[in-house]
Design a protein around this motif. Structure first.
Motif, PDB file in Angstrom:
ATOM      1  N   MET A  15     -41.643  47.202   8.882  1.00 25.12           N
ATOM      2  CA  MET A  15     -41.125  45.890   8.547  1.00 25.12           C
ATOM      3  C   MET A  15     -40.579  45.254   9.824  1.00 25.12           C
ATOM      4  SD  MET A  15     -38.114  44.805   5.866  1.00 25.12           S
ATOM      5  CE  MET A  15     -38.909  45.525   4.471  1.00 25.12           C
ATOM      6  N   SER A  16     -40.945  44.038  10.066  1.00 26.86           N
ATOM      7  CA  SER A  16     -40.485  43.381  11.281  1.00 26.86           C
ATOM      8  C   SER A  16     -39.049  42.875  11.113  1.00 26.86           C
ATOM      9  CB  SER A  16     -41.419  42.236  11.634  1.00 26.86           C
ATOM     10  OG  SER A  16     -41.408  41.283  10.615  1.00 26.86           O
ATOM     11  N   LEU A  17     -38.435  42.555  12.185  1.00 28.19           N
ATOM     12  CA  LEU A  17     -37.026  42.194  12.194  1.00 28.19           C
ATOM     13  C   LEU A  17     -36.754  40.866  11.487  1.00 28.19           C
ATOM     14  CD1 LEU A  17     -34.473  43.450  13.190  1.00 28.19           C
ATOM     15  CD2 LEU A  17     -34.699  42.194  15.310  1.00 28.19           C
ATOM     16  N   TYR A  18     -37.676  39.906  11.554  1.00 30.80           N
ATOM     17  CA  TYR A  18     -37.438  38.613  10.920  1.00 30.80           C
ATOM     18  C   TYR A  18     -37.582  38.681   9.403  1.00 30.80           C
ATOM     19  CZ  TYR A  18     -42.495  37.931  10.531  1.00 30.80           C
ATOM     20  OH  TYR A  18     -43.807  38.060  10.225  1.00 30.80           O
ATOM     21  N   MET A  19     -38.202  39.729   8.855  1.00 34.48           N
ATOM     22  CA  MET A  19     -38.335  39.891   7.412  1.00 34.48           C
ATOM     23  C   MET A  19     -37.138  40.636   6.820  1.00 34.48           C
ATOM     24  SD  MET A  19     -41.393  38.752   6.219  1.00 34.48           S
ATOM     25  CE  MET A  19     -41.681  39.778   4.815  1.00 34.48           C
ATOM     26  N   LEU A  20     -36.271  41.193   7.633  1.00 31.79           N
ATOM     27  CA  LEU A  20     -35.168  42.004   7.166  1.00 31.79           C
ATOM     28  C   LEU A  20     -34.232  41.269   6.204  1.00 31.79           C
ATOM     29  CD1 LEU A  20     -34.147  44.864   7.409  1.00 31.79           C
ATOM     30  CD2 LEU A  20     -32.744  44.149   9.330  1.00 31.79           C
ATOM     31  N   PRO A  21     -33.865  40.009   6.445  1.00 33.05           N
ATOM     32  CA  PRO A  21     -32.979  39.329   5.491  1.00 33.05           C
ATOM     33  C   PRO A  21     -33.614  39.116   4.117  1.00 33.05           C
ATOM     34  CG  PRO A  21     -32.964  38.192   7.586  1.00 33.05           C
ATOM     35  CD  PRO A  21     -34.041  39.225   7.660  1.00 33.05           C
ATOM     36  N   LEU A  22     -34.921  39.143   4.024  1.00 32.45           N
ATOM     37  CA  LEU A  22     -35.588  38.935   2.747  1.00 32.45           C
ATOM     38  C   LEU A  22     -35.646  40.202   1.895  1.00 32.45           C
ATOM     39  CD1 LEU A  22     -38.561  36.703   3.919  1.00 32.45           C
ATOM     40  CD2 LEU A  22     -36.402  35.988   2.923  1.00 32.45           C
ATOM     41  N   ALA A  23     -35.302  41.336   2.454  1.00 36.99           N
ATOM     42  CA  ALA A  23     -35.334  42.593   1.724  1.00 36.99           C
ATOM     43  C   ALA A  23     -34.037  42.715   0.917  1.00 36.99           C
ATOM     44  CB  ALA A  23     -35.492  43.759   2.680  1.00 36.99           C
ATOM     45  N   ILE A  24     -34.119  42.425  -0.387  1.00 36.67           N
ATOM     46  CA  ILE A  24     -32.940  42.493  -1.252  1.00 36.67           C
ATOM     47  C   ILE A  24     -33.081  43.719  -2.141  1.00 36.67           C
ATOM     48  CG2 ILE A  24     -31.655  41.336  -3.074  1.00 36.67           C
ATOM     49  CD1 ILE A  24     -32.533  38.696  -1.923  1.00 36.67           C
ATOM     50  N   GLY A  25     -32.118  44.592  -2.052  1.00 39.03           N
ATOM     51  CA  GLY A  25     -32.127  45.810  -2.839  1.00 39.03           C
ATOM     52  C   GLY A  25     -31.237  45.692  -4.066  1.00 39.03           C
ATOM     53  N   PRO A  26     -31.128  46.771  -4.824  1.00 40.04           N
ATOM     54  CA  PRO A  26     -30.326  46.734  -6.051  1.00 40.04           C
ATOM     55  C   PRO A  26     -28.835  46.506  -5.795  1.00 40.04           C
ATOM     56  CG  PRO A  26     -31.198  48.938  -5.656  1.00 40.04           C
ATOM     57  CD  PRO A  26     -31.811  48.040  -4.645  1.00 40.04           C
ATOM     58  N   TRP A  27     -28.298  47.015  -4.685  1.00 41.32           N
ATOM     59  CA  TRP A  27     -26.884  46.799  -4.388  1.00 41.32           C
ATOM     60  C   TRP A  27     -26.612  45.340  -4.064  1.00 41.32           C
ATOM     61  CZ3 TRP A  27     -23.484  49.984  -6.022  1.00 41.32           C
ATOM     62  CH2 TRP A  27     -23.787  51.331  -6.141  1.00 41.32           C
ATOM     63  N   GLN A  28     -27.526  44.694  -3.373  1.00 40.42           N
ATOM     64  CA  GLN A  28     -27.323  43.285  -3.047  1.00 40.42           C
ATOM     65  C   GLN A  28     -27.395  42.418  -4.316  1.00 40.42           C
ATOM     66  OE1 GLN A  28     -29.436  45.241  -1.291  1.00 40.42           O
ATOM     67  NE2 GLN A  28     -28.570  45.277   0.760  1.00 40.42           N
ATOM     68  N   ILE A  29     -28.319  42.753  -5.206  1.00 40.75           N
ATOM     69  CA  ILE A  29     -28.434  42.007  -6.463  1.00 40.75           C
ATOM     70  C   ILE A  29     -27.166  42.189  -7.297  1.00 40.75           C
ATOM     71  CG2 ILE A  29     -29.692  41.849  -8.647  1.00 40.75           C
ATOM     72  CD1 ILE A  29     -32.227  42.550  -7.051  1.00 40.75           C
ATOM     73  N   ALA A  30     -26.659  43.423  -7.369  1.00 44.19           N
ATOM     74  CA  ALA A  30     -25.431  43.686  -8.115  1.00 44.19           C
ATOM     75  C   ALA A  30     -24.257  42.911  -7.519  1.00 44.19           C
ATOM     76  CB  ALA A  30     -25.132  45.182  -8.124  1.00 44.19           C
ATOM     77  N   LEU A  31     -24.190  42.845  -6.213  1.00 41.93           N
ATOM     78  CA  LEU A  31     -23.116  42.106  -5.548  1.00 41.93           C
ATOM     79  C   LEU A  31     -23.211  40.611  -5.844  1.00 41.93           C
ATOM     80  CD1 LEU A  31     -20.718  42.307  -3.595  1.00 41.93           C
ATOM     81  CD2 LEU A  31     -22.330  41.934  -1.744  1.00 41.93           C
ATOM     82  N   ILE A  32     -24.409  40.074  -5.859  1.00 40.16           N
ATOM     83  CA  ILE A  32     -24.610  38.658  -6.176  1.00 40.16           C
ATOM     84  C   ILE A  32     -24.202  38.373  -7.613  1.00 40.16           C
ATOM     85  CG2 ILE A  32     -26.376  36.874  -6.495  1.00 40.16           C
ATOM     86  CD1 ILE A  32     -27.818  38.144  -4.048  1.00 40.16           C
ATOM     87  N   VAL A  33     -24.584  39.256  -8.541  1.00 39.47           N
ATOM     88  CA  VAL A  33     -24.228  39.075  -9.953  1.00 39.47           C
ATOM     89  C   VAL A  33     -22.713  39.103 -10.128  1.00 39.47           C
ATOM     90  CG1 VAL A  33     -24.350  40.160 -12.237  1.00 39.47           C
ATOM     91  CG2 VAL A  33     -26.413  39.912 -10.867  1.00 39.47           C
ATOM     92  N   VAL A  34     -22.044  40.046  -9.481  1.00 38.13           N
ATOM     93  CA  VAL A  34     -20.581  40.134  -9.569  1.00 38.13           C
ATOM     94  C   VAL A  34     -19.936  38.876  -8.998  1.00 38.13           C
ATOM     95  CG1 VAL A  34     -18.565  41.372  -8.671  1.00 38.13           C
ATOM     96  CG2 VAL A  34     -20.495  42.647  -9.614  1.00 38.13           C
TER      97      VAL A  34
END
Length: 61
Positions: free
Chosen positions: A1-20
């Motif tokens: 994965m290239s460095l500019y695509m890194l912010p687009l990688a959303i995992g389950p912890w990030q989704i949970a944090l957004i929901v909270v």
């Protein structure tokens, strides 16, 4: 994965944090109303885009 695509990688912890964060900002009672408004806005956008696809002679006003 290239460095500019890194912010687009959303995992389950990030989704949970957004929901909270959303629950804390808007409260549990306000979220269904927000989702209803979002759904109606999407529906209006789809209807408007379908009207634009029809030729001008097919429109009856």
């Amino acid at each position: 994965m290239s460095l500019y695509m890194l912010p687009l990688a959303i995992g389950p912890w990030q989704i949970a944090l957004i929901v909270v964060a959303v629950v804390l900002l808007f409260g549990g009672k306000k979220i269904p109303e927000l989702m209803r408004g979002l759904g109606s806005g999407i529906k209006e956008f789809k209807d408007a885009s379908k009207e634009e696809e029809q030729p001008a002679e097919d429109k009856k006003e």
